[in-house]
Design a protein around this motif. Structure first.
Motif, PDB file in Angstrom:
ATOM      1  N   VAL A   1     -52.475 -26.093 -30.762  1.00  0.00           N
ATOM      2  CA  VAL A   1     -53.059 -25.439 -31.896  1.00  0.00           C
ATOM      3  C   VAL A   1     -52.450 -23.847 -32.091  1.00  0.00           C
ATOM      4  O   VAL A   1     -52.256 -23.278 -33.065  1.00  0.00           O
ATOM      5  N   ARG A   2     -52.170 -23.033 -30.880  1.00  0.00           N
ATOM      6  CA  ARG A   2     -51.541 -21.953 -30.965  1.00  0.00           C
ATOM      7  C   ARG A   2     -50.372 -22.064 -31.746  1.00  0.00           C
ATOM      8  O   ARG A   2     -49.880 -20.895 -32.447  1.00  0.00           O
ATOM      9  N   ASP A   3     -49.362 -23.017 -31.553  1.00  0.00           N
ATOM     10  CA  ASP A   3     -47.963 -23.178 -32.111  1.00  0.00           C
ATOM     11  C   ASP A   3     -48.200 -23.453 -33.681  1.00  0.00           C
ATOM     12  O   ASP A   3     -47.515 -22.714 -34.339  1.00  0.00           O
ATOM     13  N   ALA A   4     -49.161 -24.076 -34.130  1.00  0.00           N
ATOM     14  CA  ALA A   4     -49.481 -24.357 -35.515  1.00  0.00           C
ATOM     15  C   ALA A   4     -50.051 -23.092 -36.084  1.00  0.00           C
ATOM     16  O   ALA A   4     -49.558 -22.808 -37.385  1.00  0.00           O
ATOM     17  N   ARG A   5     -50.832 -22.350 -35.461  1.00  0.00           N
ATOM     18  CA  ARG A   5     -51.153 -20.928 -36.065  1.00  0.00           C
ATOM     19  C   ARG A   5     -50.059 -20.088 -36.244  1.00  0.00           C
ATOM     20  O   ARG A   5     -49.866 -19.640 -37.278  1.00  0.00           O
ATOM     21  N   LYS A   6     -49.067 -19.998 -35.474  1.00  0.00           N
ATOM     22  CA  LYS A   6     -47.986 -19.198 -35.461  1.00  0.00           C
ATOM     23  C   LYS A   6     -47.146 -19.547 -36.499  1.00  0.00           C
ATOM     24  O   LYS A   6     -46.671 -18.931 -37.484  1.00  0.00           O
TER      25      LYS A   6
ATOM     26  N   SER B   1     -61.159 -23.845 -33.993  1.00  0.00           N
ATOM     27  CA  SER B   1     -62.136 -22.744 -33.849  1.00  0.00           C
ATOM     28  C   SER B   1     -62.531 -22.124 -32.657  1.00  0.00           C
ATOM     29  O   SER B   1     -62.253 -20.995 -32.138  1.00  0.00           O
ATOM     30  N   GLN B   2     -62.723 -23.140 -31.684  1.00  0.00           N
ATOM     31  CA  GLN B   2     -63.125 -22.834 -30.118  1.00  0.00           C
ATOM     32  C   GLN B   2     -61.855 -22.319 -29.475  1.00  0.00           C
ATOM     33  O   GLN B   2     -61.948 -21.361 -28.686  1.00  0.00           O
ATOM     34  N   ILE B   3     -60.445 -22.967 -29.738  1.00  0.00           N
ATOM     35  CA  ILE B   3     -59.342 -22.243 -29.011  1.00  0.00           C
ATOM     36  C   ILE B   3     -59.086 -20.932 -29.523  1.00  0.00           C
ATOM     37  O   ILE B   3     -58.798 -20.052 -28.595  1.00  0.00           O
ATOM     38  N   LEU B   4     -59.187 -20.648 -30.803  1.00  0.00           N
ATOM     39  CA  LEU B   4     -58.737 -19.447 -31.204  1.00  0.00           C
ATOM     40  C   LEU B   4     -59.835 -18.496 -31.205  1.00  0.00           C
ATOM     41  O   LEU B   4     -59.432 -17.080 -31.129  1.00  0.00           O
ATOM     42  N   ASN B   5     -60.827 -18.931 -30.731  1.00  0.00           N
ATOM     43  CA  ASN B   5     -62.063 -17.753 -30.455  1.00  0.00           C
ATOM     44  C   ASN B   5     -62.173 -17.769 -28.641  1.00  0.00           C
ATOM     45  O   ASN B   5     -63.114 -17.299 -28.111  1.00  0.00           O
ATOM     46  N   ASN B   6     -61.093 -18.092 -27.884  1.00  0.00           N
ATOM     47  CA  ASN B   6     -61.053 -18.042 -26.566  1.00  0.00           C
ATOM     48  C   ASN B   6     -62.102 -18.902 -25.802  1.00  0.00           C
ATOM     49  O   ASN B   6     -62.847 -18.548 -24.990  1.00  0.00           O
ATOM     50  N   LYS B   7     -62.680 -20.037 -26.677  1.00  0.00           N
ATOM     51  CA  LYS B   7     -63.610 -20.713 -25.974  1.00  0.00           C
ATOM     52  C   LYS B   7     -63.186 -22.222 -25.777  1.00  0.00           C
ATOM     53  O   LYS B   7     -64.021 -23.200 -25.735  1.00  0.00           O
TER      54      LYS B   7
ATOM     55  N   ASP C   1     -55.949 -26.021 -42.363  1.00  0.00           N
ATOM     56  CA  ASP C   1     -54.400 -26.262 -42.565  1.00  0.00           C
ATOM     57  C   ASP C   1     -53.980 -26.243 -41.139  1.00  0.00           C
ATOM     58  O   ASP C   1     -53.026 -27.207 -40.511  1.00  0.00           O
ATOM     59  N   VAL C   2     -54.402 -25.405 -40.148  1.00  0.00           N
ATOM     60  CA  VAL C   2     -54.039 -25.445 -38.863  1.00  0.00           C
ATOM     61  C   VAL C   2     -54.528 -26.649 -38.210  1.00  0.00           C
ATOM     62  O   VAL C   2     -53.665 -27.232 -37.336  1.00  0.00           O
ATOM     63  N   ALA C   3     -55.988 -27.004 -38.423  1.00  0.00           N
ATOM     64  CA  ALA C   3     -56.386 -28.188 -37.688  1.00  0.00           C
ATOM     65  C   ALA C   3     -55.436 -29.645 -38.084  1.00  0.00           C
ATOM     66  O   ALA C   3     -54.936 -30.290 -37.222  1.00  0.00           O
ATOM     67  N   GLN C   4     -54.964 -29.576 -39.311  1.00  0.00           N
ATOM     68  CA  GLN C   4     -54.298 -30.754 -39.846  1.00  0.00           C
ATOM     69  C   GLN C   4     -52.813 -30.689 -39.285  1.00  0.00           C
ATOM     70  O   GLN C   4     -52.347 -31.872 -38.795  1.00  0.00           O
TER      71      GLN C   4
ATOM     72  N   LEU D   1     -47.710 -21.509 -39.095  1.00  0.00           N
ATOM     73  CA  LEU D   1     -48.625 -21.356 -40.643  1.00  0.00           C
ATOM     74  C   LEU D   1     -48.698 -20.055 -40.908  1.00  0.00           C
ATOM     75  O   LEU D   1     -49.270 -19.656 -41.986  1.00  0.00           O
ATOM     76  N   ASN D   2     -48.741 -18.949 -39.913  1.00  0.00           N
ATOM     77  CA  ASN D   2     -48.812 -17.488 -40.112  1.00  0.00           C
ATOM     78  C   ASN D   2     -50.535 -17.218 -40.365  1.00  0.00           C
ATOM     79  O   ASN D   2     -51.088 -16.653 -41.418  1.00  0.00           O
ATOM     80  N   TYR D   3     -51.352 -18.170 -39.794  1.00  0.00           N
ATOM     81  CA  TYR D   3     -52.672 -18.273 -39.919  1.00  0.00           C
ATOM     82  C   TYR D   3     -53.355 -16.825 -39.404  1.00  0.00           C
ATOM     83  O   TYR D   3     -53.238 -16.809 -38.641  1.00  0.00           O
ATOM     84  N   VAL D   4     -54.212 -16.357 -40.592  1.00  0.00           N
ATOM     85  CA  VAL D   4     -55.006 -15.138 -39.904  1.00  0.00           C
ATOM     86  C   VAL D   4     -56.544 -15.784 -40.089  1.00  0.00           C
ATOM     87  O   VAL D   4     -56.776 -15.872 -41.536  1.00  0.00           O
TER      88      VAL D   4
END
Length: 335
Positions: free
Chosen positions: A40-45, A22-28, A9-12, A47-50
């Motif tokens: 990516v960070r904006d989409a995560r926030k 995955s790489q961005i959220l794992n600091n890679k 969902d975050v990727a979409q 969508l409240n993705y954990v």
């Protein structure tokens, strides 16, 4: 039932691939542009993705968790100890899973097994009721590093050692009370003492043995406030005792109440010294003279040692002994 937000969902939402997220959220994600990383960070926030724990574990082969077993979560000493663990664990990127087992060995064993099932990377265990040999064998077999505190005096863990200088604390109490003129003294402690409690008694007794004219009375009770309260009735039956060493502050607090119930005053009738220096000591009336041990540092140090062992299983074993210091307040006086 609502569907859990996934990495897809975050990727979409960000218009990128799952691998990129995955790489961005794992600091890679250094190879991606600042704009892509921000999307990516904006989409995560939004969508409240954990991130999914199980998926992360499969990728890293590490849960980044520390299991913590505590005998009594209501004891102020352990609340400070846990604060130290939490501070250091989060700083180093680990999550502590904390269980209180209410001094119940069966419950402690169950929690130990559950932490192993949940793939805890390391453990901090404060207990004198679990069998140390069983802990050693079980955790070593599962390649889980650990620190044991309050070990039984009859068995010694094979691994890193972290302790405070309990023996020196007992010595400091004895020498201080001698300087105050006390020669007839009582110690309130459990009959079946854990290693750290035994060391306090040992340091106290050894310091007094060489002084002529001193007498030490042991009063056995449970290691809590109610035990201290019950011990007061035995203290007042000892005609010449003028000072009492409560083997921890919980016992000292109980003594305060018990001696008051017996019509005695602190420090006019009895000088009282505790051990731990929990926060409430400064709010008792009179304030409690006690041995300060660095409880917060103890929790931080235990966490550092376990995580260091997780990262470097073959590094040389460590033994760290932290110092203690007598803090003189209002519950003692010269005679």
């Amino acid at each position: 039932m609502a569907r859990k937000v996934t990495i897809r969902d975050v990727a979409q939402a960000a218009g990128v691939s799952v691998t990129t997220v995955s790489q961005i959220l794992n600091n890679k994600g250094e190879r991606f542009s600042p704009l892509t990383r921000q999307k990516v960070r904006d989409a995560r926030k939004r969508l409240n993705y954990v991130p999914d724990f199980n998926a992360q574990y499969l990728i890293r082969r590490s849960s980044r968790t520390i299991g913590v077993l505590i005998p009594d979560l209501g004891n102020p000493f352990f609340s400070q100890f846990i604060t130290g663990i939490q501070n250091k664990a989060m700083e180093l990127g680990y999550v502590p899973l904390i269980f209180g087992f209410d001094n119940n060995s069966q419950r402690a064993s169950q929690y130990l097994e559950e932490l192993i099932k949940r793939a805890a990377d390391g453990m901090i265990i404060a207990s004198d009721i679990l069998d140390t040999t069983d802990i050693d064998q079980t955790l070593r077999a599962n390649h889980i590093p650990y620190i044991l505190l309050d070990r039984s005096a009859t068995s010694v863990s094979e691994g890193d050692h972290l302790m405070v200088n309990d023996r020196d604390g007992g010595r400091q109490v004895a020498e201080f009370l001698l300087e105050q003129g006390h020669r007839d003294l009582a110690v309130v402690m459990p009959q079946q003492a854990s290693l750290n409690i035994h060391k306090r008694w040992e340091g106290f007794e050894t310091a007094l043995q060489s002084v002529a004219g001193t007498h030490i009375h042991q009063i056995f009770t449970s290691l809590d406030k109610e035990g201290g309260r019950a011990a007061a009735a035995k203290v007042v039956k000892l005609p010449n005792v003028s000072a009492v060493f409560a083997i921890n502050d919980e016992v000292a607090m109980g003594l305060y109440r018990g001696l008051k119930d017996c019509g005695r005053q602190i420090p006019d009738d009895y000088s009282i010294v505790g051990f731990d220096d929990i926060e409430i000591d400064q709010y008792l009336r009179p304030t409690l003279t006690t041995v300060h041990q660095p409880t917060l540092t103890l929790g931080e140090q235990a966490t550092e040692m376990v995580i260091a062992r997780i990262k470097s299983p073959s590094k040389p074993l460590q033994t760290i002994k932290l110092p203690v210091e007598l803090v003189v307040r209002e519950s003692t006086r010269k005679i």
